[in-house]
Design a protein around this motif. Structure first.
Motif, PDB file in Angstrom:
ATOM      1  N   ALA A  75     -43.703   2.748  -4.749  1.00  0.00           N
ATOM      2  CA  ALA A  75     -45.000   3.272  -4.309  1.00  0.00           C
ATOM      3  C   ALA A  75     -46.084   2.973  -5.335  1.00  0.00           C
ATOM      4  O   ALA A  75     -47.221   2.650  -4.975  1.00  0.00           O
ATOM      5  N   ALA A  76     -45.743   3.068  -6.615  1.00  0.00           N
ATOM      6  CA  ALA A  76     -46.725   2.759  -7.658  1.00  0.00           C
ATOM      7  C   ALA A  76     -47.087   1.279  -7.634  1.00  0.00           C
ATOM      8  O   ALA A  76     -48.257   0.916  -7.798  1.00  0.00           O
ATOM      9  N   ALA A  78     -46.967  -0.675  -5.027  1.00  0.00           N
ATOM     10  CA  ALA A  78     -47.722  -0.937  -3.802  1.00  0.00           C
ATOM     11  C   ALA A  78     -49.154  -0.430  -3.914  1.00  0.00           C
ATOM     12  O   ALA A  78     -50.064  -1.018  -3.333  1.00  0.00           O
ATOM     13  N   SER A  79     -49.356   0.633  -4.668  1.00  0.00           N
ATOM     14  CA  SER A  79     -50.714   1.170  -4.783  1.00  0.00           C
ATOM     15  C   SER A  79     -51.568   0.354  -5.748  1.00  0.00           C
ATOM     16  O   SER A  79     -52.787   0.365  -5.645  1.00  0.00           O
ATOM     17  N   THR A  80     -50.964  -0.350  -6.688  1.00  0.00           N
ATOM     18  CA  THR A  80     -51.752  -1.148  -7.639  1.00  0.00           C
ATOM     19  C   THR A  80     -52.123  -2.509  -7.074  1.00  0.00           C
ATOM     20  O   THR A  80     -53.126  -3.087  -7.471  1.00  0.00           O
ATOM     21  N   GLU A  81     -51.334  -3.035  -6.167  1.00  0.00           N
ATOM     22  CA  GLU A  81     -51.620  -4.334  -5.573  1.00  0.00           C
ATOM     23  C   GLU A  81     -52.354  -4.139  -4.248  1.00  0.00           C
ATOM     24  O   GLU A  81     -51.844  -3.478  -3.358  1.00  0.00           O
ATOM     25  N   PRO A  82     -53.545  -4.709  -4.098  1.00  0.00           N
ATOM     26  CA  PRO A  82     -54.271  -4.559  -2.840  1.00  0.00           C
ATOM     27  C   PRO A  82     -53.602  -5.360  -1.709  1.00  0.00           C
ATOM     28  O   PRO A  82     -53.115  -6.460  -1.932  1.00  0.00           O
ATOM     29  N   ASN A  83     -53.574  -4.771  -0.544  1.00  0.00           N
ATOM     30  CA  ASN A  83     -53.034  -5.412   0.672  1.00  0.00           C
ATOM     31  C   ASN A  83     -51.572  -5.833   0.540  1.00  0.00           C
ATOM     32  O   ASN A  83     -51.161  -6.800   1.169  1.00  0.00           O
ATOM     33  N   SER A  84     -50.817  -5.147  -0.296  1.00  0.00           N
ATOM     34  CA  SER A  84     -49.412  -5.509  -0.440  1.00  0.00           C
ATOM     35  C   SER A  84     -48.502  -4.510   0.266  1.00  0.00           C
ATOM     36  O   SER A  84     -47.302  -4.680   0.259  1.00  0.00           O
ATOM     37  N   GLY A  85     -49.085  -3.502   0.860  1.00  0.00           N
ATOM     38  CA  GLY A  85     -48.303  -2.494   1.548  1.00  0.00           C
ATOM     39  C   GLY A  85     -47.901  -2.921   2.938  1.00  0.00           C
ATOM     40  O   GLY A  85     -48.113  -4.047   3.354  1.00  0.00           O
TER      41      GLY A  85
END
Length: 89
Positions: A75-76, A78-85
């Motif tokens: 989750a960390a 995914a939250s630091t990389e934009p549009n990677s979720g």
């Protein structure tokens, strides 16, 4: 301890059932020795089974901690990389 006592009383109930099937007296002198024997055998089994249960609970708790840490790291990241979720439609 309650598990061991429960299994021991189960052993006494099995002995009672066995004597009932055989239609023998429940508390005769020659059949009274079977109750403590059955209670000791099933109580020992309950003690062994309780140890297994405790070990499995510890293993599951350790695995849960590993999975929660892994989920937190994902989750960390995914939250630091934009549009990677995950993309929701």
């Amino acid at each position: 301890m309650p598990t061991v006592l429960g299994w021991a009383f189960f052993g006494a109930a099995v002995r009672w059932w066995q004597l009932g099937i055989e239609q023998r007296p429940f508390f005769a002198r020659n059949t009274a020795l079977g109750y403590p024997v059955f209670m000791a055998i099933t109580g020992t089994f309950g003690y062994w089974l309780g140890g297994i249960q405790e070990r499995r609970i510890k293993d599951l708790e350790a695995r849960k901690e590993v999975l929660l840490a892994k989920r937190g790291r994902a989750a960390a990241a995914a939250s630091t990389e934009p549009n990677s979720g995950v993309v929701l439609l």
